[in-house]
Design a protein around this motif. Structure first.
Motif, PDB file in Angstrom:
ATOM      1  N   ASP A 166      22.995 -10.415  41.777  1.00 42.64           N
ATOM      2  CA  ASP A 166      23.120 -11.667  42.522  1.00 42.64           C
ATOM      3  C   ASP A 166      24.526 -12.196  42.278  1.00 42.64           C
ATOM      4  O   ASP A 166      24.803 -12.816  41.251  1.00 42.64           O
ATOM      5  CB  ASP A 166      22.052 -12.648  42.029  1.00 42.64           C
ATOM      6  N   LEU A 167      25.429 -11.959  43.218  1.00 43.55           N
ATOM      7  CA  LEU A 167      26.827 -12.350  43.043  1.00 43.55           C
ATOM      8  C   LEU A 167      27.066 -13.833  43.276  1.00 43.55           C
ATOM      9  O   LEU A 167      28.151 -14.330  42.986  1.00 43.55           O
ATOM     10  CB  LEU A 167      27.730 -11.549  43.987  1.00 43.55           C
ATOM     11  N   GLY A 168      26.082 -14.545  43.793  1.00 43.10           N
ATOM     12  CA  GLY A 168      26.308 -15.943  44.111  1.00 43.10           C
ATOM     13  C   GLY A 168      27.024 -16.080  45.440  1.00 43.10           C
ATOM     14  O   GLY A 168      26.955 -15.212  46.311  1.00 43.10           O
ATOM     15  N   ALA A 169      27.740 -17.173  45.609  1.00 40.54           N
ATOM     16  CA  ALA A 169      28.293 -17.523  46.921  1.00 40.54           C
ATOM     17  C   ALA A 169      29.564 -16.765  47.278  1.00 40.54           C
ATOM     18  O   ALA A 169      29.874 -16.603  48.463  1.00 40.54           O
ATOM     19  CB  ALA A 169      28.568 -19.024  46.969  1.00 40.54           C
ATOM     20  N   TYR A 170      30.308 -16.302  46.283  1.00 43.25           N
ATOM     21  CA  TYR A 170      31.576 -15.622  46.540  1.00 43.25           C
ATOM     22  C   TYR A 170      31.758 -14.475  45.552  1.00 43.25           C
ATOM     23  O   TYR A 170      31.124 -14.441  44.492  1.00 43.25           O
ATOM     24  CB  TYR A 170      32.753 -16.601  46.402  1.00 43.25           C
ATOM     25  N   VAL A 171      32.660 -13.556  45.897  1.00 43.94           N
ATOM     26  CA  VAL A 171      33.001 -12.457  44.995  1.00 43.94           C
ATOM     27  C   VAL A 171      34.174 -12.896  44.132  1.00 43.94           C
ATOM     28  O   VAL A 171      35.209 -13.324  44.655  1.00 43.94           O
ATOM     29  CB  VAL A 171      33.383 -11.188  45.778  1.00 43.94           C
TER      30      VAL A 171
ATOM     31  N   ARG B  79      21.616   3.693  41.721  1.00 46.97           N
ATOM     32  CA  ARG B  79      21.895   3.008  42.983  1.00 46.97           C
ATOM     33  C   ARG B  79      22.212   1.542  42.693  1.00 46.97           C
ATOM     34  O   ARG B  79      21.511   0.896  41.915  1.00 46.97           O
ATOM     35  CB  ARG B  79      20.702   3.114  43.934  1.00 46.97           C
ATOM     36  N   PHE B  80      23.240   1.051  43.357  1.00 45.09           N
ATOM     37  CA  PHE B  80      23.703  -0.312  43.134  1.00 45.09           C
ATOM     38  C   PHE B  80      23.676  -1.075  44.456  1.00 45.09           C
ATOM     39  O   PHE B  80      24.149  -0.578  45.479  1.00 45.09           O
ATOM     40  CB  PHE B  80      25.133  -0.322  42.593  1.00 45.09           C
ATOM     41  N   ALA B  81      23.141  -2.276  44.428  1.00 46.78           N
ATOM     42  CA  ALA B  81      23.164  -3.178  45.577  1.00 46.78           C
ATOM     43  C   ALA B  81      23.529  -4.567  45.076  1.00 46.78           C
ATOM     44  O   ALA B  81      23.014  -5.023  44.056  1.00 46.78           O
ATOM     45  CB  ALA B  81      21.819  -3.201  46.281  1.00 46.78           C
ATOM     46  N   GLN B  82      24.434  -5.227  45.789  1.00 39.82           N
ATOM     47  CA  GLN B  82      24.879  -6.558  45.387  1.00 39.82           C
ATOM     48  C   GLN B  82      24.747  -7.504  46.578  1.00 39.82           C
ATOM     49  O   GLN B  82      25.050  -7.123  47.713  1.00 39.82           O
ATOM     50  CB  GLN B  82      26.321  -6.504  44.876  1.00 39.82           C
ATOM     51  N   TYR B  83      24.303  -8.731  46.293  1.00 41.90           N
ATOM     52  CA  TYR B  83      23.963  -9.670  47.357  1.00 41.90           C
ATOM     53  C   TYR B  83      24.628 -11.027  47.131  1.00 41.90           C
ATOM     54  O   TYR B  83      24.870 -11.439  46.002  1.00 41.90           O
ATOM     55  CB  TYR B  83      22.443  -9.875  47.415  1.00 41.90           C
ATOM     56  N   PHE B  84      24.858 -11.715  48.258  1.00 37.50           N
ATOM     57  CA  PHE B  84      25.272 -13.112  48.210  1.00 37.50           C
ATOM     58  C   PHE B  84      24.035 -14.007  48.168  1.00 37.50           C
ATOM     59  O   PHE B  84      23.035 -13.738  48.841  1.00 37.50           O
ATOM     60  CB  PHE B  84      26.100 -13.491  49.437  1.00 37.50           C
TER      61      PHE B  84
ATOM     62  N   THR C 186      26.534  -7.320  50.058  1.00 38.79           N
ATOM     63  CA  THR C 186      27.980  -7.268  49.957  1.00 38.79           C
ATOM     64  C   THR C 186      28.496  -5.943  49.428  1.00 38.79           C
ATOM     65  O   THR C 186      29.672  -5.636  49.556  1.00 38.79           O
ATOM     66  CB  THR C 186      28.502  -8.414  49.056  1.00 38.79           C
ATOM     67  N   PHE C 187      27.599  -5.118  48.839  1.00 41.75           N
ATOM     68  CA  PHE C 187      28.059  -3.835  48.299  1.00 41.75           C
ATOM     69  C   PHE C 187      26.867  -2.916  48.092  1.00 41.75           C
ATOM     70  O   PHE C 187      25.801  -3.358  47.658  1.00 41.75           O
ATOM     71  CB  PHE C 187      28.776  -4.054  46.959  1.00 41.75           C
TER      72      PHE C 187
END
Length: 767
Positions: free
Chosen positions: A322-327, A355-360, A165-166
């Protein structure tokens, strides 16, 4: 009382000190709402599934049921999406993907506990029974559980391929690569910080009403400042914020989770509009575990380069979330911004890259939780420093002192673009070292060994960003009037206190400026119709930002009073002073009382103070000591010293309490707390039977030291401190456990360091 049968909390004053410990607190569960309907939610039993059909006919026909709302009703109401803020992102990177989050599930459920339907009944029992009667047919979909699974799994949201997601990078990669190539020593660490359940004293609650004649929505709910939650609801409801009135009751803990609006808020407002009645909802603790925004949920990896003189030359950071199901509103943002602001810690590191990575994933949504990324990055930096010290055979505190930014170098611009305001890290290290008996550890190790135990110590030298926020400025309105022949003041802010003693602190600030008795000053925090600018009580900003606005209002009020008295006495205002409720000449003779000045002004004087947002950087050196039972793996915290620089302390007693509370939450994050999920995405820690909270017996008495360097970024010289305890405790305690285990060649286990995990680490080292 607003005439609706709903009564919230209108004001607070410095006299309220004992209200909460004498049974006089008024939380949502205590709010009167005569004739209100009760709401209950049907929640998804699955982490990921398509909704094939939903039949609520039987539920609607049950006795006492007034309405059943589903995702179709929310869609028919034209509900929009929740806000999702992000300031970062560059060409070639993945900008933040913020898919639509329904108030009630539409077509698919994406985490266990997601609201599917809202049932409104004459009684709670009727609503709960009807919720169970709703027939939902689900088609199971593969769940995405954890960061390891996310990149290769089918997307939870079609617009987020690989569930990414990001993606963002910052710093100078080339300089970092060159520094590592030339380094004499390299330290590396990698760890996961599990999701945490922000377990407030009260699970929360909502009382909702809709005024059809005016089109105004009314809400009573705990929050941390009216502007953020009102803007969130404006986006979802599609009505101007001016038509959303939110009353603030007492709040039994905020920690970040009370900042945004939740689906339940919008669902209850829709229910109130649909039924024409007041609707009430108080969640169970189990619902809070499922649906309150979780904290942490990050994976960090990093490397630290040192030269032959043990000087830090570069740091490399990988930060996955780990952002979970929604932002959520700021859940993605804080896990980038706060890390960038303190990614080089308290050290003079010339090169940095992050470095940043964000996931659903199919877990509950992630939000800010006490520290909001600050403890995560502090743990990474401080674990790197400890590993570097161990590898080089250096004293951990000496290594920190060697690389700390000198006091004369402030303001300091970091390699990741932050500008630190002030600090004296060397003084913090020296004070913590002396108070903790750092150099006498050998005797304590020997004593523990005689009991068959391991003894360890851990240090954390940290700095963190505080006092910012989405608003450009904070405002505070002060109104001086008459009551019982005395001058009394009323402060209005858009903050929302949840244990910070804001009424007492703001009253002290205003009294210092105006000569009023603090007992004659009351605070109106976030009144429903407030139009003041400002962010809420988040990010350790209440005193720094809103308090500074109160000080600005007080200064303006003092100037008006002195000008008025000067005209009366034919004296220059600068030759007059205010003290003990009167305006005095230089010789101490009175010109007029404050009450007389107010009367002469028509009975009321109102001013609005302003404080442009400017960050501060509190810091500290925390030292923790632990003893580990080798037979059971049980970790016992035996000593804790916290030397903090929170700038000028306006209210030292409250400040100490904030540090204590933060430390306990940091200890919990190392030694017990953690939301766990099984392979199907089902939470395994849904109550306090499974989720290990720190208790009084788990922490020793804390020694706290205050070593302030005033911040130049606000008139009070204050820095935020609400999150400092957590930011220091997480790395200090983790380093202490690692140090104890290092004595036998054992590695630090994954967090939290439960007895089983520690025991397994000990056994692995012994065999």
């Amino acid at each position: 009382m607003d005439g609706s049968g709903i009564s919230g909390r209108p004001t607070q004053s410095a006299r309220d000190r004992t209200r909460w410990v004498s049974g006089a607190g008024r939380y949502v569960a205590d709010v009167r709402a005569e004739g209100a309907l009760a709401a209950a939610f049907l929640r998804s039993p699955h982490a990921h599934a398509a909704i094939v059909s939903l039949d609520a006919a039987a539920a609607r026909a049950m006795p006492g049921v007034v309405a059943v709302l589903t995702g179709e009703d929310c869609a028919a109401a034209g509900f929009g999406n929740f806000r999702a803020l992000m300031r970062y992102g560059a060409e070639g990177e993945r900008p933040l993907v913020a898919p639509f989050r329904p108030v009630l599930a539409q077509g698919r459920v994406r985490y266990a506990g997601e609201p599917v339907a809202c049932v409104v009944g004459e009684t709670l029992a009727a609503a709960m029974d009807a919720a169970e009667a709703i027939a939902v047919e689900y088609e199971m979909l593969p769940p995405v559980v954890g960061l390891d699974a996310a990149p290769d799994a089918p997307p939870i949201h079609p617009e987020a391929l690989g569930n990414l997601t990001f993606l963002h990078a910052a710093g100078d990669a080339a300089s970092v690569a060159a520094a590592f190539a030339a380094s004499a020593h390299v330290a590396a660490v990698r760890f996961d910080l599990p999701r945490l359940a922000p377990s407030t004293m009260e699970p929360g609650g909502i009382v909702a009403r809709y005024d059809a004649a005016s089109g105004v929505y009314h809400l009573v709910t705990p929050h941390q400042g009216i502007n953020e939650i009102r803007l969130d609801l404006e986006a979802v409801l599609g009505v101007p914020a001016a038509r959303i009135m939110i009353e603030l009751p007492d709040v039994g803990g905020g920690f970040g989770l009370r900042s945004p609006a939740y689906p339940e808020h919008a669902a209850l407002l829709l229910a109130a509009r649909a039924t024409g009645r007041t609707v009430r909802y108080v969640p169970t603790r189990g619902e809070a575990f499922l649906n309150d925004n979780h904290g942490r949920g990050t994976r960090l990896a990093g490397r630290l380069a040192l030269d032959a003189d043990l000087r830090f030359t570069a740091i490399e950071i990988e930060y996955h979330t780990d952002l979970g199901a929604y932002v959520t509103t700021v859940g993605a943002f804080v896990n980038v911004h706060n890390a960038l602001q303190s990614g080089t810690g308290a050290y003079a590191i010339p090169a940095a890259h992050a470095r940043f990575a964000q996931y659903f994933t199919n877990a509950g949504p992630l939000g800010p939780y006490r520290g909001a990324g600050r403890p995560d990055i502090a743990l990474l930096v401080e674990r790197l420093v400890d590993e570097a010290a161990a590898a080089a055979g250096a004293d951990p505190l000496d290594l920190r002192a060697r690389n700390a930014i000198p006091a004369a170098a402030f303001p300091w611009r970091t390699a990741l673009g932050a500008t630190y305001d002030s600090a004296d890290y060397a003084a913090l290290i020296a004070a913590a070292r002396a108070e903790s008996g750092w150099d006498d550890i050998a005797a304590r190790r020997e004593a523990a060994a005689s009991r068959g135990a391991l003894y360890g110590r851990g240090a954390a030298l940290f700095t963190e960003v505080a006092g910012g926020g989405a608003a450009a400025q904070d405002e505070a309105k002060v109104t001086l009037s008459l009551a019982g022949g005395r001058a009394v003041a009323r402060i209005e802010t858009v903050t929302g206190g949840s244990g910070q003693s804001q009424a007492e602190t703001y009253a002290f600030i205003l009294a210092r400026e105006t000569g009023l008795d603090p007992a004659d000053i009351e605070l109106v925090a976030s009144p429903p119709g407030s139009t003041l600018a400002g962010a809420g009580s988040i990010g350790s900003r209440s005193t720094v930002s809103a308090g500074s606005a109160v000080a600005d209002a007080g200064a303006a009020l003092r100037a008006r009073l002195l000008a008025l008295a000067g005209l009366r006495a034919n004296e220059a205002p600068e030759d007059l002073a205010i003290a003990s409720g009167a305006i005095l000449r230089r010789d101490g003779s009175p010109v007029m009382t404050l009450a007389e000045a107010v009367a002469a002004s028509g009975g009321e004087i109102a001013v609005t103070g302003v404080k442009p947002v400017a960050a501060t950087f509190p810091s500290g050196c925390h030292i923790a000591e632990v003893e580990i039972d080798r037979e059971t793996g049980l970790v016992r915290l035996t000593r804790y010293v916290a030397a903090d620089d929170s700038g000028v302390l306006v209210n030292p007693v409250v400040a100490e309490g904030q540090i204590h509370g933060g430390i306990v939450q940091g200890v919990g994050g190392v030694l017990g707390e953690g939301m766990r999920y099984d392979a199907a995405g089902q939470p395994l820690t849904g109550s306090f039977m499974d989720y290990t909270m720190p208790r009084a017996a788990d922490v020793p008495g804390f020694i706290t030291l205050d070593l302030p360097t005033p911040s130049p970024n606000n008139p009070l010289g204050a820095k935020g401190l609400g999150e400092a305890g957590t930011t220091g405790a997480l790395p200090a305690v983790a380093n202490a456990v690692a140090d104890a285990l290092r004595q036998i060649g054992a590695a630090l286990p994954p967090l939290p360091c439960t007895p089983l995990r520690v025991w397994e680490a000990i056994r692995a080292a012994e065999f």
